[in-house]
Design a protein around this motif. Structure first.
Motif, PDB file in Angstrom:
ATOM      1  N   PHE A  77       0.830  -1.202   0.000  1.00 43.71           N
ATOM      2  CA  PHE A  77       0.000   0.000   0.000  1.00 43.71           C
ATOM      3  C   PHE A  77       0.872   1.264   0.000  1.00 43.71           C
ATOM      4  CE2 PHE A  77      -2.417   3.359   2.056  1.00 43.71           C
ATOM      5  CZ  PHE A  77      -3.664   3.265   1.446  1.00 43.71           C
ATOM      6  N   TRP A  78       1.913   1.255   0.796  1.00 45.60           N
ATOM      7  CA  TRP A  78       2.803   2.408   0.854  1.00 45.60           C
ATOM      8  C   TRP A  78       3.529   2.599  -0.478  1.00 45.60           C
ATOM      9  CZ3 TRP A  78       3.458   6.798   2.953  1.00 45.60           C
ATOM     10  CH2 TRP A  78       4.699   7.428   2.965  1.00 45.60           C
ATOM     11  N   ASN A  79       3.942   1.494  -1.112  1.00 41.63           N
ATOM     12  CA  ASN A  79       4.574   1.593  -2.430  1.00 41.63           C
ATOM     13  C   ASN A  79       3.620   2.212  -3.446  1.00 41.63           C
ATOM     14  OD1 ASN A  79       6.986   0.479  -1.569  1.00 41.63           O
ATOM     15  ND2 ASN A  79       6.480  -1.584  -2.234  1.00 41.63           N
ATOM     16  N   SER A  80       2.349   1.808  -3.400  1.00 43.38           N
ATOM     17  CA  SER A  80       1.371   2.382  -4.325  1.00 43.38           C
ATOM     18  C   SER A  80       1.210   3.877  -4.106  1.00 43.38           C
ATOM     19  CB  SER A  80       0.020   1.672  -4.165  1.00 43.38           C
ATOM     20  OG  SER A  80       0.072   0.360  -4.657  1.00 43.38           O
ATOM     21  N   CYS A  81       1.230   4.305  -2.852  1.00 42.00           N
ATOM     22  CA  CYS A  81       1.149   5.745  -2.563  1.00 42.00           C
ATOM     23  C   CYS A  81       2.369   6.480  -3.118  1.00 42.00           C
ATOM     24  CB  CYS A  81       1.025   5.976  -1.067  1.00 42.00           C
ATOM     25  SG  CYS A  81      -0.526   5.412  -0.334  1.00 42.00           S
ATOM     26  N   LEU A  82       3.565   5.906  -2.924  1.00 40.58           N
ATOM     27  CA  LEU A  82       4.784   6.537  -3.417  1.00 40.58           C
ATOM     28  C   LEU A  82       4.816   6.617  -4.933  1.00 40.58           C
ATOM     29  CD1 LEU A  82       7.506   4.943  -1.082  1.00 40.58           C
ATOM     30  CD2 LEU A  82       6.468   7.209  -0.912  1.00 40.58           C
ATOM     31  N   GLN A 225      10.217  -6.444  -9.624  1.00 43.57           N
ATOM     32  CA  GLN A 225      10.567  -7.838  -9.322  1.00 43.57           C
ATOM     33  C   GLN A 225      10.714  -7.974  -7.816  1.00 43.57           C
ATOM     34  OE1 GLN A 225      14.162  -9.155 -11.221  1.00 43.57           O
ATOM     35  NE2 GLN A 225      13.681 -11.325 -10.955  1.00 43.57           N
ATOM     36  N   GLY A 226       9.984  -8.895  -7.247  1.00 40.51           N
ATOM     37  CA  GLY A 226      10.037  -9.037  -5.798  1.00 40.51           C
ATOM     38  C   GLY A 226       9.077  -8.089  -5.106  1.00 40.51           C
ATOM     39  N   ASP A 227       9.244  -7.970  -3.796  1.00 36.30           N
ATOM     40  CA  ASP A 227       8.324  -7.182  -2.975  1.00 36.30           C
ATOM     41  C   ASP A 227       8.835  -5.790  -2.626  1.00 36.30           C
ATOM     42  OD1 ASP A 227       6.633  -9.354  -2.931  1.00 36.30           O
ATOM     43  OD2 ASP A 227       7.427 -10.137  -1.036  1.00 36.30           O
ATOM     44  N   ASP A 228      10.041  -5.437  -3.048  1.00 35.26           N
ATOM     45  CA  ASP A 228      10.629  -4.183  -2.602  1.00 35.26           C
ATOM     46  C   ASP A 228       9.812  -2.973  -3.054  1.00 35.26           C
ATOM     47  OD1 ASP A 228      12.622  -5.573  -1.370  1.00 35.26           O
ATOM     48  OD2 ASP A 228      14.030  -5.418  -3.047  1.00 35.26           O
ATOM     49  N   VAL A 229       9.455  -2.916  -4.325  1.00 37.89           N
ATOM     50  CA  VAL A 229       8.727  -1.757  -4.855  1.00 37.89           C
ATOM     51  C   VAL A 229       7.401  -2.168  -5.482  1.00 37.89           C
ATOM     52  CG1 VAL A 229      10.842  -0.472  -5.265  1.00 37.89           C
ATOM     53  CG2 VAL A 229       9.904  -1.900  -7.092  1.00 37.89           C
ATOM     54  N   ALA A 230       6.949  -3.382  -5.244  1.00 34.27           N
ATOM     55  CA  ALA A 230       5.701  -3.853  -5.841  1.00 34.27           C
ATOM     56  C   ALA A 230       4.517  -3.078  -5.273  1.00 34.27           C
ATOM     57  CB  ALA A 230       5.528  -5.347  -5.589  1.00 34.27           C
ATOM     58  N   PRO A 231       3.572  -2.644  -6.113  1.00 31.28           N
ATOM     59  CA  PRO A 231       2.380  -1.945  -5.619  1.00 31.28           C
ATOM     60  C   PRO A 231       1.346  -2.918  -5.086  1.00 31.28           C
ATOM     61  CG  PRO A 231       2.328  -2.061  -7.999  1.00 31.28           C
ATOM     62  CD  PRO A 231       3.635  -2.658  -7.588  1.00 31.28           C
ATOM     63  N   ILE A 232       0.222  -2.375  -4.664  1.00 31.24           N
ATOM     64  CA  ILE A 232      -0.773  -3.191  -3.984  1.00 31.24           C
ATOM     65  C   ILE A 232      -1.468  -4.164  -4.927  1.00 31.24           C
ATOM     66  CG2 ILE A 232      -2.722  -1.610  -4.293  1.00 31.24           C
ATOM     67  CD1 ILE A 232      -3.414  -2.213  -1.333  1.00 31.24           C
TER      68      ILE A 232
END
Length: 283
Positions: A77-82, A225-232
């Motif tokens: 969720f935070w990645n999607s906001c960013l 790739q992976g969970d580091d920057v993946a959005p929701i």
């Protein structure tokens, strides 16, 4: 030339139209209602095959809590906001300036440049998958928040420019000329006159672009790739198991992922409707 008002239709056509509205609404809402009901079912009910019946064992709190804790949903969720918020601001800011230039200034190549913005909206995104991925790798932007943000700004600016150029074109040009005669600079004309007048259009466009970027799944798979920057959207897909899928958790995660777009629409509903109907009538 224009559609006939419903009040002037024949009685039988008007009755058929009004009777078909609830049916069409039910068909349109049925998948969302199914996801909402599934999100409060227990896993035992789903394993027993109770997919469409009314839930016998409500597990709403358990499902939503597990959807938030079984995977790093808050991180997604935070990645999607960013990714989404800077993309919306950047795309609308660039498009507002480009739309102002294309609608106000007469220069050689104006029509060609505007046609380019229009044509880019009709390019299928799938054919850009390999070039965009290679470009992000060569620039070191693959699997980064910055790369996702820049890509969405680039993709949404064309649509936003087309949208805002047509709105600015409908403004009275005499006001801009009067401000220039009074000695106002072009930036002053843009910030003090044009932007306040197209505020409803900016609000409507912000809702649309936010929804487009927030709900993006295709490019999230291509550029991350992976969970580091993946959005929701990727996070909801991660709720699916390797051998079996807990559809109650997937439904709960989908509802959580859709909430920001729904809340934003209801908060800005008046501005959204005003922006879509801006310039629709004169008088």
């Amino acid at each position: 030339m224009f559609p006939m008002p419903i009040e002037k239709w024949k009685p039988i056509n008007r009755a058929l139209y009004r009777a078909s509205l609830p049916v069409a609404l039910l068909i349109w809402l049925l998948p969302m209602l199914a996801a909402l009901v599934t999100s409060i079912r227990s896993n035992d009910e789903l394993m027993a095959g109770n997919y469409w019946g009314w839930p016998q064992d409500f597990a709403m709190l358990e499902n939503y809590r597990e959807a938030l804790t079984a995977s790093p949903m808050l991180h997604y969720f935070w990645n999607s906001c960013l990714i989404t918020i800077p993309s919306v601001i950047g795309a609308i800011s660039l498009a507002a300036m480009a739309g102002f230039a294309l609608s106000t200034y007469q220069f050689r190549g104006n029509t060609v440049l505007f046609a380019t913005f229009v044509a880019c909206n009709f390019v299928p995104q799938q054919i850009l998958m390999i070039p965009v991925r290679d470009l992000s790798l060569s620039l070191g932007l693959f699997n980064t928040i910055t790369g996702m943000m820049l890509f969405h700004i680039a993709m949404q600016t064309g649509f936003c420019t087309l949208f805002l150029r047509n709105f600015i074109k409908q403004l009275p040009f005499e006001m801009i000329e009067a401000a220039r005669i009074e000695g106002a600079s072009e930036w002053t004309v843009f910030y003090r006159i044009v932007l306040p007048l197209i505020r409803p259009a900016l609000a409507a466009l912000a809702v649309l672009v936010f929804t487009f970027v927030w709900n993006d799944y295709f490019w999230a798979l291509v550029l991350t790739q992976g969970d580091d920057v993946a959005p929701i959207t990727v996070g909801v897909a991660a709720l699916r198991g390797q051998w079996t899928t807990a559809w109650n958790l997937v439904s709960a995660g989908s509802i959580l992922a859709a909430l920001p777009s729904v809340i934003l629409f209801f908060v800005m509903q008046k501005q959204f409707v005003a922006g879509l109907t801006f310039g629709a009538s004169k008088g």
